[in-house]
Design a protein around this motif. Sequence first.
Motif, PDB file in Angstrom:
ATOM      1  N   GLU B  39       6.227   2.648   1.271  1.00 47.43           N
ATOM      2  CA  GLU B  39       5.167   3.337   2.016  1.00 47.43           C
ATOM      3  C   GLU B  39       3.914   2.477   2.098  1.00 47.43           C
ATOM      4  N   VAL B  40       3.651   1.668   1.062  1.00 48.20           N
ATOM      5  CA  VAL B  40       2.467   0.798   1.059  1.00 48.20           C
ATOM      6  C   VAL B  40       2.488  -0.125   2.277  1.00 48.20           C
ATOM      7  N   ARG B  43       1.039   1.215   5.533  1.00 50.71           N
ATOM      8  CA  ARG B  43      -0.380   1.524   5.642  1.00 50.71           C
ATOM      9  C   ARG B  43      -1.094   0.462   6.463  1.00 50.71           C
ATOM     10  N   MET B  45      -3.853  -0.686   5.367  1.00 44.88           N
ATOM     11  CA  MET B  45      -4.272  -1.538   4.260  1.00 44.88           C
ATOM     12  C   MET B  45      -3.035  -1.743   3.385  1.00 44.88           C
ATOM     13  N   LYS B  47      -2.000  -3.184   0.771  1.00 38.12           N
ATOM     14  CA  LYS B  47      -2.281  -3.880  -0.476  1.00 38.12           C
ATOM     15  C   LYS B  47      -2.613  -2.871  -1.562  1.00 38.12           C
ATOM     16  N   VAL B  48      -2.068  -3.109  -2.765  1.00 39.03           N
ATOM     17  CA  VAL B  48      -2.473  -2.317  -3.928  1.00 39.03           C
ATOM     18  C   VAL B  48      -2.883  -3.296  -5.037  1.00 39.03           C
TER      19      VAL B  48
END
Lengths: 164, 320
Positions: B39-40, B43, B45, B47-48
Amino acid sequence: MPLPPAPELCRRLAELMRPHMTPKTALVGIHTGGVWVAEWLHKELGIALPLGTMNVSFYRDDYSQRGLHGGRKPSSIPFDVADAHIVIVDDVLYTGRTIRAALNELFDYGRPAKVELAVLADRGGRELPVAATYCPHVLSLPAAQSLNLERAEDGSLAFTVVEK
Amino acid sequence: MTRNPQLNRNGELQHLLTIDGLPREIIAAILDTAEPFTEVAEREMKKVPLLRGKSVFNLFFENSTRTRTTFEIAAKRLSADVINLNINTSSTAKGETLLDTVDNLAAMQADMFVVRHASSGAPYLIAQHLAATDRDHIHVVNAGDGRHAHPTQGLLDMYTIRHFKKDFTNLTVAIVGDVLHSRVARSQIHALTTLGVPEVRVIAPKTLLPTGVERMGVRVFHDMREGLRGVDVVMMLRLQNERMNGALLPSPQEYFKYYGLTPDKLDLAKPDAIVMHPGPMNRGVEIDSAVADGRQAVILPQVTFGIAVRMAVMSMLGGM
């Protein structure tokens, strides 16, 4: 110290929030307990914007010790965060670290106009300067105990106190 | 019994060197961890901050643009700093040994090495060297070593199968092609058997099968039509062109005739069977374009899932 039943706390939380809801208000529940509460509030308060959910594991400062304790559920923010009025919903406010992580994640999606926090219970023990905007119940629990929200198969919510 | 060199004293993942001997719970944990990472990537963005401030060195002693790129994307989406070293064009060309290279990079405060090497066991050698010199805090990920293993490919294949088939314990899976030279096939077989797939088949000409492959718990077929009958998953392997020169095979045309995946051969598998390929594909050699671009192919989802699986592995290692 007896704990009020979770359904009553949900109703009281909804009444605290109701006067402040606008067409630009969106709810974001934090996995897992916060999502249950947010689902109920979303219906009860007739929120127009779709419900958001967050798995804040990737943003926590203790990922190395705890891993992905939010489980496999991904985050989902199905509305435009920019200029929205966002209420983060969680079951219990404790150290404040979850909320710090949630704020960091939320701002990666955009710049909200306003962010508030709604919780069913504040159990004390803060480690960060975080406060709830809406909270129907405050209690003080020793660090050796944790306050957990559980959901039965019929969907009903209940609090339990667990010795760590 | 000696400790699995990939696990630390608490039984947690310390390095990822091979799927062989990796407990089922760890494989499941990697697949579970990968799920929210998909899911990241969707997005705006992407990035985590899990590996913020960590230095990941991609040590590629053998060329592989695709694998290197997916590791690089995965590390960058975890906010790590990524340094790419194509060693065949750098110091070893001047005579530096593998472990000297590693020592130098460790002195630059590396946190993780992603290693691709033509020699089987090179990542294990690096992990052993780090342990012997009290630098256990540096993690090693095998990105493919010789004919030995390619564990992240095996894991992303498992993720892909779980995504489309939900459960491993009622599947028949066929691995088709050059099993002899394939580190991917070895990793796939170990992962499939560990996860409880009841029937793993390998389909290949005799010249492209390692001796004693049956001992890995697979059924061997030399006739592709027979081997594909009723399977749920078809995992194609890449036929390396250089094998043609080694007199192992007559010609690409003849190979395609007997072992190329064509629509009529695929019809023998279950109607909802999925087709996988680790890439890069040789169209018209091991796979027909009509299949590669067909509705049963999940080759591009494999690439997407590969990034999430590599993010999961790196976050589980680097977060320790």
